[in-house]
Design an enzyme around this catalytic site. Structure first.
Site, PDB file in Angstrom:
ATOM      1  N   LYS A 149       0.865  -1.179   0.000  1.00 27.34           N
ATOM      2  CA  LYS A 149       0.000   0.000   0.000  1.00 27.34           C
ATOM      3  C   LYS A 149       0.906   1.234   0.000  1.00 27.34           C
ATOM      4  O   LYS A 149       1.945   1.245   0.695  1.00 27.34           O
ATOM      5  CB  LYS A 149      -0.873  -0.017   1.256  1.00 27.34           C
ATOM      6  N   SER A 162      -9.587   1.896   3.043  1.00 29.50           N
ATOM      7  CA  SER A 162      -8.729   2.638   2.155  1.00 29.50           C
ATOM      8  C   SER A 162      -7.699   1.789   1.405  1.00 29.50           C
ATOM      9  O   SER A 162      -7.104   2.275   0.449  1.00 29.50           O
ATOM     10  CB  SER A 162      -7.985   3.712   2.956  1.00 29.50           C
ATOM     11  N   SER A 166      -9.779  -0.384   7.272  1.00 22.78           N
ATOM     12  CA  SER A 166      -9.245  -0.337   5.903  1.00 22.78           C
ATOM     13  C   SER A 166      -8.567  -1.586   5.377  1.00 22.78           C
ATOM     14  O   SER A 166      -8.176  -1.612   4.208  1.00 22.78           O
ATOM     15  CB  SER A 166      -8.274   0.825   5.779  1.00 22.78           C
TER      16      SER A 166
HETATM   17  N1  GLN Z   1     -13.042   4.611   6.703  1.00 23.71           N
HETATM   18  C1  GLN Z   1     -12.291   4.978   7.854  1.00 23.71           C
HETATM   19  C2  GLN Z   1     -11.760   6.382   7.712  1.00 23.71           C
HETATM   20  O1  GLN Z   1     -11.962   6.949   6.684  1.00 23.71           O
HETATM   21  C3  GLN Z   1     -11.168   4.008   8.084  1.00 23.71           C
HETATM   22  C4  GLN Z   1      -9.989   4.241   7.220  1.00 23.71           C
HETATM   23  C5  GLN Z   1      -8.818   3.389   7.591  1.00 23.71           C
HETATM   24  O2  GLN Z   1      -8.965   2.376   8.264  1.00 23.71           O
HETATM   25  N2  GLN Z   1      -7.645   3.831   7.179  1.00 23.71           N
HETATM   26  O3  GLN Z   1     -11.165   6.898   8.602  1.00 23.71           O
END
Ligand code: GLN
Length: 509
Positions: free
Chosen positions: A82, A157, A181
């Protein structure tokens, strides 16, 4: 139909490793075929940076080590990272214009540990900007597409990671999970992912979002592959102040999770035809309320019945503060983000505006130009809740709620169950652009994953079915108490031996 890379002929990392060690194929051949496939799947927008020379140099080194007989446990396995893990070779952008041209002077610990184990990196994977999002739509470099349906989001994400694995471009990928995410994109792309206990994997070199929540983990087809990738990722890192030296009395070192996995599996074998005999599965009432789509509820129910057939018992439990996890998380995560992102000031890192009047103007223009809308929204929210006068009402209050959420999980584990199961997401993948007008809709869809992150618990997602309206994948969430990654993976593996959802691939479900 684009060609699939060579590694897709192998059902597991273990099988691929045997072939590599047996000499029937080389790491270089594997890497070449993966590079070709990545090129022909550019429509997914999963990869941000690919550098064939860097990848092939790694592969050649691995081939030499294989020949010399000193190759690591992941020798030649094609993976990718990532784009929030910093890498010396490839650029690291975190999906942001702010870091569009940034190259790190060092490798993240996760990156160097996987490279030391012999894994070959195919490059860097697209993601929501600074990991903020649930659909991989907030990337400055455009949205990632779901290989099951190119008009759908892959989840976020870590959407590039999930899309690349689901499309068969790589065997496994790294991801990060701050509020879901890893689990969420794994669920929406029909593959598996695990977020380990907070502190077990080093955060050094991970572009920070919410430091008390961020945790790295692997995304792969099934539990056994997750174990193979997670093992070398874990371990104490003296350069990360939140890294754990000990986990439940055992040293936080590679080998710990595998030992617990094997012990759990030995127990399953003793149980014979009902391998999960005695396992108590807590099913939280609050995970099945309004908002959960019938098709997801049905798939999760069916998975729970499979677990019962395997010998487990189902216990209804309550996690009464589930709904509060959304406001608590969306105060704490932005608060931490606003301080973490203050380093992007146009001076030390990243984008600098071309024209400005004075220092303050330079910082403010650079930040305005460098950050996208969702990141700016979070920085504003975070700054607001940390302001003198609002701090007690929002930030401190959210921390109190965080403690209560953690207590709810502890009560469940100490009194009622060994693992908790439920959905990962309320619906199957939405179409790209569906939530454009309503950013809060995305925040609400995190309801089943945020509590786990606030509590720092390990949790995973495994594929458990498909939607009825659109044949898009559905994930089952399996949550454990601290340091039970090995047990979770063993439970997931048992399920995956009894089902074949994890074997389905886009285009042939
Ligand atoms: N959807 C959550 C956020 O936008 C989690 C994102 C994540 O786990 N990086 O914060």
């Amino acid at each position: 139909m684009a060609k699939l890379p060579l590694h897709t002929q192998f059902s597991s990392i273990q099988a691929l490793r045997d072939a590599l060690h047996g000499g029937s194929l080389s790491a270089t051949e594997l890497a070449r075929s993966a590079l070709d496939a990545i090129e022909s799947h550019a429509d997914l927008n999963a990869f941000l940076h690919v550098d064939p020379e860097l990848t092939l140099a790694q592969a050649r080194n691995v081939d030499a080590a294989l020949k010399a007989g000193n190759a690591g446990p992941l020798a030649g396995i094609p993976i990718a990272h990532k784009d929030v893990f910093v890498t010396q070779g490839w650029r690291t952008t975190a999906g942001s214009r702010m870091l569009e041209n940034y190259t790190s002077p060092f490798d993240a610990t996760v990156v160097s540990r996987l490279a030391d184990a012999g894994a070959v990196s195919l490059g860097k994977l697209n993601c929501d900007e600074f990991a903020m999002g649930s659909g991989s739509e907030t990337s400055y470099f455009g949205p990632v597409r779901n290989p099951w349906d190119l008009s759908a989001v892959p989840g976020g994400s870590s959407g590039g990671s999930a899309a690349a694995v689901a499309a068969g471009l790589i065997m496994a990928a790294t991801g990060t999970d701050t509020g879901g995410s890893i689990r969420q994109p794994a669920a929406l792309c029909g593959i598996s992912g695990i977020k380990p206990t907070y502190g077990t994997v080093s955060r050094l070199g991970m572009v920070a979002y919410g430091s008390s929540l961020d945790q790295a983990g692997p995304i792969a087809r099934h539990a056994r592959d997750l174990l193979d990738i997670l093992e070398p990722m874990t371990g104490f890192d003296p350069l990360d102040s939140t890294s754990l030296e000990h986990c439940d009395g055992a040293s936080n070192a590679p080998g710990r999770i595998r030992a617990r996995f094997e012990a759990a599996q030995a127990k399953q074998q003793q149980n014979g035809s009902r391998p999960l005999e005695g396992l108590r599965i807590g099913v939280p009432r609050e995970f099945f309320g309004t908002g959960l789509s019938p098709e997801v509820a049905q798939a999760v129910e069916r998975a729970l019945s499979t677990f019962e057939e395997l010998g487990a018992v189902r216990v209804e439990i309550s996690l009464p503060r589930t709904e509060l996890s959304i406001p608590a998380y969306y105060v704490i995560a932005p608060a931490e983000a606003s301080t973490n992102l203050s380093r992007y000031d146009g001076v030390r890192f990243g984008h600098r505006a071309e024209s400005y009047t004075d220092l303050e103007d330079m910082t403010s223009r650079s930040r305005f130009e460098g950050f996208g809308e969702e990141v700016r929204r979070r920085v504003l929210v975070g700054t607001y809740v940390l302001c003198h006068g609002y701090y007690d009402a929002y930030y401190l209050q959210a921390q109190r709620v965080r403690r209560m959420i953690t207590d709810d999980f502890q009560q469940a584990f100490s009194q009622h169950c060994d693992v908790i199961m439920g959905p990962v997401t309320p619906t199957v993948a939405k179409s790209i652009g569906d939530n454009r007008e309503d950013p809060i809709a995305d925040w609400l869809s995190d309801i089943y994953t945020l509590g786990v992150s606030l509590a720092g618990l390990p949790a995973m997602s495994v594929p458990c079915g498909f939607g009825t309206e659109r044949p898009l994948p559905i994930g089952l969430q399996i949550i454990g108490n601290y340091f039970t990654e090995g047990e979770l993976l063993a439970v997931a593996d048992c399920y995956q031996q009894a089902t074949d959802w994890h074997q389905r691939t886009p285009g042939q479900q």
